[in-house]
Design an enzyme around this catalytic site. Structure first.
Site, mmCIF file in Angstrom:
data_model
loop_
_atom_site.group_PDB
_atom_site.id
_atom_site.type_symbol
_atom_site.label_atom_id
_atom_site.label_comp_id
_atom_site.label_asym_id
_atom_site.label_seq_id
_atom_site.Cartn_x
_atom_site.Cartn_y
_atom_site.Cartn_z
ATOM 1 N N SER A 63 -57.534 -10.602 32.884
ATOM 2 C CA SER A 63 -56.656 -10.131 31.804
ATOM 3 C C SER A 63 -57.103 -10.558 30.414
ATOM 4 O O SER A 63 -56.581 -10.050 29.420
ATOM 5 C CB SER A 63 -55.226 -10.630 32.029
ATOM 6 O OG SER A 63 -54.636 -9.864 33.033
ATOM 7 N N LYS A 66 -58.054 -7.832 28.067
ATOM 8 C CA LYS A 66 -57.073 -6.946 27.415
ATOM 9 C C LYS A 66 -57.114 -6.995 25.881
ATOM 10 O O LYS A 66 -57.074 -5.946 25.229
ATOM 11 C CB LYS A 66 -55.664 -7.249 27.947
ATOM 12 C CG LYS A 66 -55.504 -6.897 29.436
ATOM 13 C CD LYS A 66 -54.225 -7.478 30.031
ATOM 14 C CE LYS A 66 -54.083 -7.149 31.504
ATOM 15 N NZ LYS A 66 -52.917 -7.848 32.129
ATOM 16 N N TYR A 188 -60.149 0.211 34.190
ATOM 17 C CA TYR A 188 -59.415 -1.056 34.006
ATOM 18 C C TYR A 188 -59.919 -2.124 34.976
ATOM 19 O O TYR A 188 -60.167 -3.275 34.576
ATOM 20 C CB TYR A 188 -57.912 -0.797 34.175
ATOM 21 C CG TYR A 188 -57.098 -2.058 34.283
ATOM 22 C CD1 TYR A 188 -56.857 -2.850 33.159
ATOM 23 C CD2 TYR A 188 -56.601 -2.481 35.514
ATOM 24 C CE1 TYR A 188 -56.132 -4.028 33.273
ATOM 25 C CE2 TYR A 188 -55.871 -3.655 35.629
ATOM 26 C CZ TYR A 188 -55.643 -4.426 34.504
ATOM 27 O OH TYR A 188 -54.933 -5.590 34.614
ATOM 28 N N TYR A 240 -47.633 -13.868 29.027
ATOM 29 C CA TYR A 240 -46.615 -13.193 29.854
ATOM 30 C C TYR A 240 -45.233 -13.795 29.605
ATOM 31 O O TYR A 240 -44.861 -14.028 28.462
ATOM 32 C CB TYR A 240 -46.997 -13.247 31.343
ATOM 33 C CG TYR A 240 -48.400 -12.790 31.589
ATOM 34 C CD1 TYR A 240 -48.815 -11.528 31.182
ATOM 35 C CD2 TYR A 240 -49.332 -13.620 32.183
ATOM 36 C CE1 TYR A 240 -50.112 -11.091 31.392
ATOM 37 C CE2 TYR A 240 -50.628 -13.201 32.407
ATOM 38 C CZ TYR A 240 -51.012 -11.934 32.003
ATOM 39 O OH TYR A 240 -52.288 -11.518 32.204
ATOM 40 N N VAL A 258 -56.104 -14.183 35.648
ATOM 41 C CA VAL A 258 -55.869 -14.739 36.987
ATOM 42 C C VAL A 258 -57.096 -15.402 37.596
ATOM 43 O O VAL A 258 -56.987 -16.060 38.629
ATOM 44 C CB VAL A 258 -55.335 -13.694 38.007
ATOM 45 C CG1 VAL A 258 -53.875 -13.408 37.790
ATOM 46 C CG2 VAL A 258 -56.172 -12.450 38.032
HETATM 47 N N1 GLN Z 1 -57.157 -7.606 37.237
HETATM 48 C C1 GLN Z 1 -55.908 -8.307 37.298
HETATM 49 C C2 GLN Z 1 -54.794 -7.367 37.713
HETATM 50 O O1 GLN Z 1 -54.713 -6.307 37.187
HETATM 51 C C3 GLN Z 1 -55.634 -8.927 35.982
HETATM 52 C C4 GLN Z 1 -54.346 -9.679 35.972
HETATM 53 C C5 GLN Z 1 -54.418 -10.972 35.217
HETATM 54 O O2 GLN Z 1 -55.477 -11.516 34.949
HETATM 55 N N2 GLN Z 1 -53.257 -11.527 34.943
HETATM 56 O O3 GLN Z 1 -53.999 -7.670 38.550
#
Ligand code: GLN
Length: 390
Positions: A63, A66, A188, A240, A258
């Site tokens: 993420s 992003k 993505y 988040y 993550v």
């Molecule tokens: N690729 C992960 C997902 O879409 C990214 C989520 C994250 O890093 N919080 O679930």
């Protein structure tokens, strides 16, 4: 060892023993990562990179991609077009929630998955490869080296990514995603699978911290406005449903992933990145967060910490044959202009009638147009006794 690296090593030793949390398990390849890896680094204004711990470890950006895809979308289409498709409000929900605005279907913000997929779908390109190439090129410019994709993490995420596919289909039903849902989601997944080290991430964060210019390569990657917009969204939405608490305790725009990374932006000071795969219930790395929190505290990086320099530009007065020369240095902001004006009035009152007072602003590192305008207006009203050199 230089004193800053010594300070970083100390933080590493203090945070090292924490072993709570678990690596992400919903992406099978991520569950395989070594939970004991620990690294972090900072990049300062002159592009010096300082890293400690397992700083050679590569991990997928997840993420933390992003903000950079948002940067590319803003760079390509401008603020209004992008935020017509995705909101700018913290969702207060987990990263993979169905955080869509009632009625319009607009995702809450570009940092949750729904908003990120919407942002990715905006990136132009004939197919998945072309769009991915544009995204990876942007991320590489931020990092100052060519980045590439971990194909096995991509395959693993694509094989298990049904929740993200469902989100993308919902977005398509609202007309937020146009064109192929498949292409948007796979692009993505590919952007999330780009491999980085803490060094890369710290340079990427530093490029945001220094207004869109990479402090290592000196390349201007995006405009100051784009960098500021991205950083603003990170400040309100990057962690988040922990974003508010994070701002309170750490006070830095940040983004987690993550894979266990956290990157943070201390505007005009540092880019920061930390990596440790064990996550808490919000999907944020336990030790990476603790490290960024400790650095923010020890280095005085909280965004809302008061700073003197913006209100106090450097002012030195020298005598010349024609009269006093008032030299300005550092940054001249609006508050600083007020200080310059009051000093100037005192100097004008004290100087003999025949003296010409010169205000030399040529050496200012940075000035705000409003401050210059105020200064110029006042000096014009004192002409011909006072003149401004820019
Ligand atoms: N690729 C992960 C997902 O879409 C990214 C989520 C994250 O890093 N919080 O679930």
């Amino acid at each position: 060892m230089d004193p800053i690296t010594a300070l970083l090593e100390k933080v590493l030793i203090e945070i090292g023993p924490h072993d709570s949390g678990e690596p992400a398990s919903y992406i099978p390849e991520l569950a395989e990562s070594d939970p004991n890896l620990l690294a972090f680094g900072v990049v300062g204004p002159r592009g010096r990179v300082m890293t400690v711990g397992d700083d050679g470890a590569e991990f997928t950006i997840q993420s933390m991609s992003k903000p950079f895809v948002l940067a590319l979308a803003l760079h390509t289409f401008g603020r209004e077009a992008v935020f017509a498709r995705v909101g700018a409000e913290p969702s207060g929900e987990p990263f993979n929630a169905i955080s869509l605005e009632a009625g319009t279907g607009r995702p809450a913000n570009p940092m949750v998955n729904a908003g990120a997929i919407a942002t990715t779908s905006l990136i132009p390109g004939a197919d998945i490869d072309e769009r991915t190439a544009a995204i990876v090129a942007m991320m590489s410019a931020f990092a100052g080296r060519s980045l590439w994709i971990d194909e096995s993490v991509y395959a693993s995420e694509s094989a298990t990514g049904d929740r993200n596919r469902a989100l993308a289909h919902l977005l398509k039903s609202y007309g937020i995603v146009e064109g192929s849902v498949h292409d948007a989601v796979e692009t993505y997944f590919r952007q999330c699978s780009v491999l980085v080290t803490v060094r890369d991430l710290a340079v990427m964060a530093a490029t945001l911290a220094f207004g869109g210019r990479n402090p290592v390569t000196r390349e201007r990657v995006v405009s100051e406005r784009v960098a500021r917009d991205v950083t603003s969204i990170m400040a309100s939405c990057g962690m988040y449903d922990f974003s508010g608490e994070w701002m309170l305790r750490v006070g830095l725009p940040a983004k987690s992933g993550v894979s266990g990374g956290v990157m943070a932006v201390a505007p005009s000071q540092f880019g920061v990145a930390a990596f440790s795969p064990r996550l808490d219930a919000h999907g944020n790395s336990v030790r990476a967060q603790a490290i960024v929190a400790m650095l923010s505290d020890r280095f005085g990086m909280h965004l809302l910490e008061p700073h003197e320099s913006i209100a106090a530009p450097g002012i030195s007065v020298q005598e010349s044959a024609a009269g006093p020369v008032v030299r300005l240095g550092g940054e001249l902001g609006f508050a600083g202009a007020e200080r310059v004006l009051s000093m100037l009035r005192e100097i004008v009152t004290a100087a003999p009638n025949a003296a010409v007072i010169t205000v030399d602003a040529a050496e200012l590192a940075r000035s705000h147009p409003a401050a210059v305008m105020v200064l110029q207006t006042e000096i014009d009203s004192m002409a011909p006794r006072v003149r401004l050199l820019q």
